[in-house]
Write an enzyme that holds these catalytic residues in place. Sequence first.
Site, PDB file in Angstrom:
ATOM      1  N   LYS A  13       0.829  -1.217   0.000  1.00 44.38           N
ATOM      2  CA  LYS A  13       0.000   0.000   0.000  1.00 44.38           C
ATOM      3  C   LYS A  13       0.861   1.264   0.000  1.00 44.38           C
ATOM      4  CE  LYS A  13      -2.023  -1.017   3.903  1.00 44.38           C
ATOM      5  NZ  LYS A  13      -1.381  -2.308   4.193  1.00 44.38           N
ATOM      6  N   ARG A  88      -9.718   1.213   8.408  1.00 40.47           N
ATOM      7  CA  ARG A  88      -9.334  -0.167   8.695  1.00 40.47           C
ATOM      8  C   ARG A  88     -10.409  -0.898   9.466  1.00 40.47           C
ATOM      9  NH1 ARG A  88      -3.463   0.713   8.499  1.00 40.47           N
ATOM     10  NH2 ARG A  88      -2.584  -1.283   8.953  1.00 40.47           N
ATOM     11  N   ARG A 122      11.833  -5.562   4.746  1.00 38.65           N
ATOM     12  CA  ARG A 122      11.564  -4.125   4.578  1.00 38.65           C
ATOM     13  C   ARG A 122      12.535  -3.263   5.385  1.00 38.65           C
ATOM     14  NH1 ARG A 122       5.706  -2.264   5.630  1.00 38.65           N
ATOM     15  NH2 ARG A 122       6.142  -3.168   7.664  1.00 38.65           N
ATOM     16  N   ARG A 154      11.054  -1.486  11.201  1.00 49.45           N
ATOM     17  CA  ARG A 154       9.936  -1.056  12.034  1.00 49.45           C
ATOM     18  C   ARG A 154       9.732  -1.961  13.245  1.00 49.45           C
ATOM     19  NH1 ARG A 154       5.033   0.091   8.002  1.00 49.45           N
ATOM     20  NH2 ARG A 154       3.948  -0.951   9.711  1.00 49.45           N
ATOM     21  N   ARG A 165      -1.168  -8.708  13.361  1.00 50.99           N
ATOM     22  CA  ARG A 165      -1.642  -7.730  12.373  1.00 50.99           C
ATOM     23  C   ARG A 165      -2.463  -8.412  11.271  1.00 50.99           C
ATOM     24  NH1 ARG A 165       3.802  -5.183  10.863  1.00 50.99           N
ATOM     25  NH2 ARG A 165       2.694  -4.182   9.151  1.00 50.99           N
TER      26      ARG A 165
END
Length: 208
Positions: A13, A88, A122, A154, A165
Amino acid sequence: MNYIFLGMPGSGKGTQAEALAEKFNIPIISTGNCFRKHIKNETELGLQVKDILEKGDLVPDEITFEMMKKEIETMDISNGLILDGYPRSIKQAELLKEFLKIDIVLNIELSEDQVLLRIGGRRTCKCGETYHIKFNPPQKEGICDKCGKELYIRDDSKEETIKNRLQVYKEQTAPLIDFYKEQIINIDGNPPIPEVTEEISKKLEINN
Ligand code: AP5
Ligand code: MG
Ligand code: ZN
């Protein structure tokens, strides 16, 4: 035009929102980035939400909506807006409906296996840029191409947090696909980044 990016955590996203924003010259609001900024700056809101993000739960709907609204008020949205990571939950979508007309919802589809690979590699920059050690490495290892700052992993990239998540996504966010059935465009998130950007551009041209 106002756009929403939907999709599992790690589906791309943020990456595609950045590409689209550049192409159409419209601003992005990423609620995840906003929360991380508050946490870094140790604001009252940041302290309030820090543990929630670390666990991978959702920040309560009203708090998220108010933060997003405040952020939008500081932006020039005359050309439109991209929402990355908001809404969300159905409740968030209902709050949004009273405030902003949504034209298109881009739903990036990707399997859980791929999502895990994506989040695992990431690397993030405080300026908002996102890299991947294998799929989208920076020119100089560990350093942002755009601003020269050091990249970081992160806090919500731990295996346990990712699992949570994904669960939260299934329970609270996936029902939005039906909520937005009139506005939704499905995007195959599997191909390399530029190809996904290309697919989005093509589908948007058809729908404009
Ligand atoms: P948020 O920051 O929004 O996290 P998320 O939804 O979990 O999504 P991610 O940012 O992890 O993934 P992404 O889809 O943006 O993928 P990316 O482009 O990085 O939210 C974090 C937390 O904040 C939430 O858990 C919650 O606590 C809170 N929060 C936020 N919004 C909220 C809301 N509305 N309500 C309540 N709480 C909220 O890509 C992933 C990786 O893959 C990158 O390394 C990238 O380089 C790579 N990649 C991307 N595309 C490709 C491709 N096509 N091929 C190969 N690699 C690719
Ligand atoms: Mg993101
Ligand atoms: Zn940077």
